[in-house]
Write a protein that holds these residues in place. Sequence first.
Motif, PDB file in Angstrom:
ATOM      1  N   ARG A 115      81.291  17.011  22.416  1.00  0.00           N
ATOM      2  CA  ARG A 115      82.129  16.723  21.254  1.00  0.00           C
ATOM      3  C   ARG A 115      83.300  17.599  21.433  1.00  0.00           C
ATOM      4  N   LEU A 116      84.612  17.026  21.214  1.00  0.00           N
ATOM      5  CA  LEU A 116      85.839  17.852  21.224  1.00  0.00           C
ATOM      6  C   LEU A 116      86.154  18.390  19.620  1.00  0.00           C
ATOM      7  N   THR A 117      85.232  17.716  18.682  1.00  0.00           N
ATOM      8  CA  THR A 117      85.451  18.394  17.377  1.00  0.00           C
ATOM      9  C   THR A 117      84.157  18.463  16.936  1.00  0.00           C
ATOM     10  N   PRO A 118      84.202  19.513  15.863  1.00  0.00           N
ATOM     11  CA  PRO A 118      82.665  19.547  15.111  1.00  0.00           C
ATOM     12  C   PRO A 118      82.108  18.520  14.821  1.00  0.00           C
ATOM     13  N   VAL A 119      80.764  18.314  14.967  1.00  0.00           N
ATOM     14  CA  VAL A 119      79.836  17.217  14.675  1.00  0.00           C
ATOM     15  C   VAL A 119      78.777  17.856  14.035  1.00  0.00           C
ATOM     16  N   ALA A 120      78.219  17.229  12.642  1.00  0.00           N
ATOM     17  CA  ALA A 120      77.341  17.774  11.929  1.00  0.00           C
ATOM     18  C   ALA A 120      76.009  17.754  12.612  1.00  0.00           C
ATOM     19  N   VAL A 121      75.099  18.796  12.355  1.00  0.00           N
ATOM     20  CA  VAL A 121      73.820  18.989  12.873  1.00  0.00           C
ATOM     21  C   VAL A 121      72.917  18.071  12.267  1.00  0.00           C
ATOM     22  N   SER A 122      71.910  17.516  12.647  1.00  0.00           N
ATOM     23  CA  SER A 122      71.098  16.439  12.099  1.00  0.00           C
ATOM     24  C   SER A 122      70.155  17.303  11.281  1.00  0.00           C
ATOM     25  N   GLY A 123      69.578  16.523  10.236  1.00  0.00           N
ATOM     26  CA  GLY A 123      68.562  16.981   9.521  1.00  0.00           C
ATOM     27  C   GLY A 123      68.703  17.281   8.094  1.00  0.00           C
ATOM     28  N   GLY A 124      69.847  17.495   7.804  1.00  0.00           N
ATOM     29  CA  GLY A 124      70.087  18.073   6.322  1.00  0.00           C
ATOM     30  C   GLY A 124      69.812  19.278   5.917  1.00  0.00           C
ATOM     31  N   HIS A 125      69.431  20.259   6.966  1.00  0.00           N
ATOM     32  CA  HIS A 125      69.085  21.727   6.627  1.00  0.00           C
ATOM     33  C   HIS A 125      70.204  22.514   5.890  1.00  0.00           C
ATOM     34  N   VAL A 126      69.660  23.330   5.209  1.00  0.00           N
ATOM     35  CA  VAL A 126      70.712  24.546   4.535  1.00  0.00           C
ATOM     36  C   VAL A 126      70.352  25.532   5.247  1.00  0.00           C
ATOM     37  N   PHE A 127      71.540  26.002   6.314  1.00  0.00           N
ATOM     38  CA  PHE A 127      71.166  27.221   6.958  1.00  0.00           C
ATOM     39  C   PHE A 127      71.738  28.499   6.443  1.00  0.00           C
ATOM     40  N   ALA A 128      71.019  29.804   6.551  1.00  0.00           N
ATOM     41  CA  ALA A 128      71.764  30.879   6.085  1.00  0.00           C
ATOM     42  C   ALA A 128      72.326  31.536   7.255  1.00  0.00           C
ATOM     43  N   SER A 129      72.141  31.190   8.734  1.00  0.00           N
ATOM     44  CA  SER A 129      72.605  32.134   9.680  1.00  0.00           C
ATOM     45  C   SER A 129      72.238  30.959  11.113  1.00  0.00           C
ATOM     46  N   ILE A 130      72.982  31.116  11.986  1.00  0.00           N
ATOM     47  CA  ILE A 130      73.069  30.307  13.124  1.00  0.00           C
ATOM     48  C   ILE A 130      73.472  31.004  14.242  1.00  0.00           C
ATOM     49  N   SER A 131      72.816  30.971  15.404  1.00  0.00           N
ATOM     50  CA  SER A 131      73.228  31.674  16.928  1.00  0.00           C
ATOM     51  C   SER A 131      73.423  30.550  17.882  1.00  0.00           C
ATOM     52  N   THR A 137      70.689  26.584  20.822  1.00  0.00           N
ATOM     53  CA  THR A 137      71.195  26.879  19.291  1.00  0.00           C
ATOM     54  C   THR A 137      69.735  27.340  18.643  1.00  0.00           C
ATOM     55  N   CYS A 138      69.738  28.415  17.665  1.00  0.00           N
ATOM     56  CA  CYS A 138      68.989  28.604  16.874  1.00  0.00           C
ATOM     57  C   CYS A 138      69.457  28.840  15.455  1.00  0.00           C
ATOM     58  N   ALA A 139      68.849  28.471  14.320  1.00  0.00           N
ATOM     59  CA  ALA A 139      69.245  28.747  13.130  1.00  0.00           C
ATOM     60  C   ALA A 139      68.210  29.125  12.179  1.00  0.00           C
ATOM     61  N   VAL A 140      68.449  29.764  10.926  1.00  0.00           N
ATOM     62  CA  VAL A 140      67.526  30.072   9.949  1.00  0.00           C
ATOM     63  C   VAL A 140      68.003  29.486   8.525  1.00  0.00           C
ATOM     64  N   THR A 141      67.085  28.904   7.922  1.00  0.00           N
ATOM     65  CA  THR A 141      67.170  28.121   6.910  1.00  0.00           C
ATOM     66  C   THR A 141      67.543  29.391   5.629  1.00  0.00           C
ATOM     67  N   THR A 142      67.815  28.871   4.300  1.00  0.00           N
ATOM     68  CA  THR A 142      68.088  29.762   3.422  1.00  0.00           C
ATOM     69  C   THR A 142      66.732  30.120   2.926  1.00  0.00           C
ATOM     70  N   ASP A 143      65.292  29.110   3.022  1.00  0.00           N
ATOM     71  CA  ASP A 143      64.107  29.897   2.957  1.00  0.00           C
ATOM     72  C   ASP A 143      63.381  30.448   3.988  1.00  0.00           C
ATOM     73  N   GLY A 144      64.114  30.773   5.033  1.00  0.00           N
ATOM     74  CA  GLY A 144      63.410  31.633   6.155  1.00  0.00           C
ATOM     75  C   GLY A 144      62.869  31.022   7.337  1.00  0.00           C
ATOM     76  N   ARG A 145      62.908  29.713   7.380  1.00  0.00           N
ATOM     77  CA  ARG A 145      62.400  28.868   8.547  1.00  0.00           C
ATOM     78  C   ARG A 145      63.207  28.785   9.718  1.00  0.00           C
ATOM     79  N   GLY A 146      62.640  29.132  10.618  1.00  0.00           N
ATOM     80  CA  GLY A 146      63.267  28.883  11.980  1.00  0.00           C
ATOM     81  C   GLY A 146      63.314  27.595  12.910  1.00  0.00           C
ATOM     82  N   TYR A 147      64.689  27.182  13.132  1.00  0.00           N
ATOM     83  CA  TYR A 147      65.072  26.008  14.000  1.00  0.00           C
ATOM     84  C   TYR A 147      65.529  26.432  15.048  1.00  0.00           C
ATOM     85  N   CYS A 148      65.340  25.584  16.386  1.00  0.00           N
ATOM     86  CA  CYS A 148      66.128  25.721  17.448  1.00  0.00           C
ATOM     87  C   CYS A 148      66.158  24.224  18.130  1.00  0.00           C
ATOM     88  N   TRP A 149      67.084  24.200  19.136  1.00  0.00           N
ATOM     89  CA  TRP A 149      67.377  22.992  19.660  1.00  0.00           C
ATOM     90  C   TRP A 149      68.222  23.277  20.744  1.00  0.00           C
TER      91      TRP A 149
END
Length: 225
Positions: A115-131, A137-149
């Motif tokens: 994508r040439l422009t930002p596209v929303a990450v699927s799942g509707g998660h609320v993240f506190a941080s992303i790397s 890519t990995c991210a952590v939700t506001t309740d501390g759950r780890g996700y990667c893709w």
Amino acid sequence: EGGFGALGNGTTTRSHVPVPVSGGHVFAAVDVGFDVSCGVTTAGVGYCWGSGSNGKLGNGSNSNRSPPAPISGELTVSSISVGGSHACALTAAGEAWCWGVGTFGRLGHGQTTGRLTPVAVSGGHVFASISAGFEHTCAVTTDGRGYCWGGNVNGKLGDGTQAARSVPTPVTGDLTFASISAGTGHSCGMTVEGQTYCWGSGFSGQLGNGTNPTAALVPVPISSP
């Protein structure tokens, strides 16, 4: 190295001393990748500069930019993480958006297209941080759950497999993370208790568990000195 305009000062000339980024922006945070730099202003506007190949500046084009160019969309951004050939941002509401190369599903939108422009990450998660890593890519939700893709060679998504994932996939284990950092071939996370776990490629000892395994498909704790 100033090639592609990565220093953001309006030139492609390297500099051996710090040079100010052009534009007079007041940044709250910056992050750099291989040939791209991105920043977030105190007003929550995201800017990127450097190599625009494959849309990794997020401004709708493949052109190199120096000085900074705003990313597309009406997003109020709290942070941006720059990976190998993609980048991801979090909004003030904790929504994740990614852009650039999409192979292996690293953008997290359910496909492998770039994508040439930002596209929303699927799942509707609320993240506190992303790397953003090299191809995942990995991210952590506001309740501390780890996700990667994204790419999952040697298990760097931490889900117990080596299958690529195009949507956020939970990191295996009953761990509550404070942060996760995605690298080239491995990932590491720190729990809210201050314990560190790593997963993925370990042939050079990068998992920190006292051995050099080919891979760890799930998080393993680092060893104490």
